[in-house]
Scaffold this motif. Structure first.
Motif, PDB file in Angstrom:
ATOM      1  N   HIS A  16      -5.671  -3.745   3.157  1.00 12.25           N
ATOM      2  CA  HIS A  16      -4.850  -3.812   4.364  1.00 12.25           C
ATOM      3  C   HIS A  16      -5.729  -3.947   5.606  1.00 12.25           C
ATOM      4  N   SER A  54       0.829  -1.212   0.000  1.00  8.23           N
ATOM      5  CA  SER A  54       0.000   0.000   0.000  1.00  8.23           C
ATOM      6  C   SER A  54       0.862   1.260   0.000  1.00  8.23           C
ATOM      7  N   LEU A  93      -0.712   4.603  -1.352  1.00 12.57           N
ATOM      8  CA  LEU A  93      -1.955   4.583  -0.575  1.00 12.57           C
ATOM      9  C   LEU A  93      -3.214   4.675  -1.428  1.00 12.57           C
ATOM     10  N   ALA A 114      -5.771  -0.470  -1.980  1.00 10.47           N
ATOM     11  CA  ALA A 114      -4.673  -1.062  -1.206  1.00 10.47           C
ATOM     12  C   ALA A 114      -4.912  -0.872   0.288  1.00 10.47           C
ATOM     13  N   VAL A 115      -5.410   0.307   0.660  1.00 12.73           N
ATOM     14  CA  VAL A 115      -5.716   0.563   2.067  1.00 12.73           C
ATOM     15  C   VAL A 115      -6.845  -0.353   2.538  1.00 12.73           C
TER      16      VAL A 115
END
Length: 321
Positions: free
Chosen positions: A134, A121, A126, A130-131
């Motif tokens: 996560h 990420s 970011l 991707a966030v």
């Protein structure tokens, strides 16, 4: 060091370790949200190093506060690794059944996977997806930790018993599915919301969908979850099952109401930064409670291995006295 040299852990100690892992798995998601709302996501601009050529913050490379917050969050990963290793060594030393060892192992390996996802990420600056990817595995690890917390308390030689009817356990599984949908849509709301994790994140890297519509979808799944939990509580109550499951269901109901209230306040006030970690903490609590409630439906009852949880461990404990 051979495992036999380690102290023989009792069920009580194993359960303490499992509880610590559960709290830490949920807690690191909260610290991750603090990283995001403070715009510290790129305080360390690369991974696994913090900055090129340095694993620690570098003066002037980024705002000092942002570096401290992001680097501190990374350090917490090592605390979590230590706790999961402690749990794994404890259940292996006690000679616990395969199910428990697998849960402990997955908890540890999952942290490594999560660290890699976090690194990715950062590498992709970011981007919202991707966030989201996560956060969601963190909730999966909370679920696994919740299962482990229940299972380590059961003697390995106990009889596998349905503590509430199969139909109700399917209803508990539906609650978990609704919770999953709520979490997924919640990450989409976050992806379209104001907290990108760093001021340099470009608008095109956010989720460009109407946040009002996403919020309504997210709230719809929350209402579905709430309705299913209410139905499960009443069904458990009239089925005269273990009162612990009913009480836990009531706690889950209360936490969902609190989560809904926090979400509404966020919606009406343009998502104030201070409430984001509160909402994330609530997500971890709801996930953990749902996991424990589900696990309570199928348990090992009775059994003689009440000290360490395994017959071999109990025999060793008796011989050492």
């Amino acid at each position: 060091m051979p495992l036999q040299r380690l102290p023989l852990p009792t069920i009580r100690r194993q359960r303490l370790y499992a509880l610590l892992v559960l709290v830490a798995q949920a807690g690191i998601a909260v610290t991750g949200s603090i990283v995001r709302v403070t715009g510290s996501g790129l305080g360390c601009e690369t991974w696994p190093q913090c900055h090129p050529g340095s694993f620690t913050p570098v003066a002037g490379a980024a705002p000092a506060l942002h570096q401290a917050i992001e680097f501190g969050n990374r350090l917490l990963t090592f605390v979590l690794v230590a706790l999961t290793l402690l749990l794994f060594l404890a259940v292996v030393r006690a000679g616990r059944r395969r199910e428990i060892k697998v849960l402990a192992l997955i908890s540890g390996l999952g942290i490594i996977v999560q660290a890699v996802i976090g690194g990715v990420s950062v590498w992709v600056d970011l981007k919202w997806y991707a966030v989201a990817l996560h956060f969601l595995p963190s909730m999966l690890l909370v679920w696994i930790a919740g299962l482990a917390y229940v299972k380590v308390a059961e003697p390995d030689d106990g009889a596998v018993t349905r503590t509430y009817p199969p139909l109700l356990r399917r209803l508990a599984a539906l609650c978990a599915a609704a919770m999953t949908a709520t979490l997924i849509t919640g990450t989409m709301v976050t992806g379209a919301g104001p907290h990108a994790g760093d001021a340099t994140v470009a608008p095109e890297d956010r989720l460009n969908l109407p946040i009002v519509d996403l919020t309504h979808v997210h709230a719809g799944f929350m209402y579905l979850l709430l309705g299913l939990v209410i139905g499960l509580i009443f069904a458990l109550a009239v089925s005269e099952v273990d009162s612990a499951a009913v009480k836990l269901g009531a706690w889950l109901f209360a936490m969902i109401l609190i989560q809904g209230g926090v979400g509404m306040i966020q919606y009406w006030n343009d998502v104030p930064e201070a409430l984001v970690p509160v909402h994330v903490a609530g997500s971890g609590i709801v996930t953990g409670l749902t996991a424990v409630l589900f696990a309570l439906g199928l348990r090992r009852i009775g059994g003689a291995a009440t000290v360490t949880g395994s017959t071999a461990g109990d025999a060793e404990h008796a011989a050492a006295r």
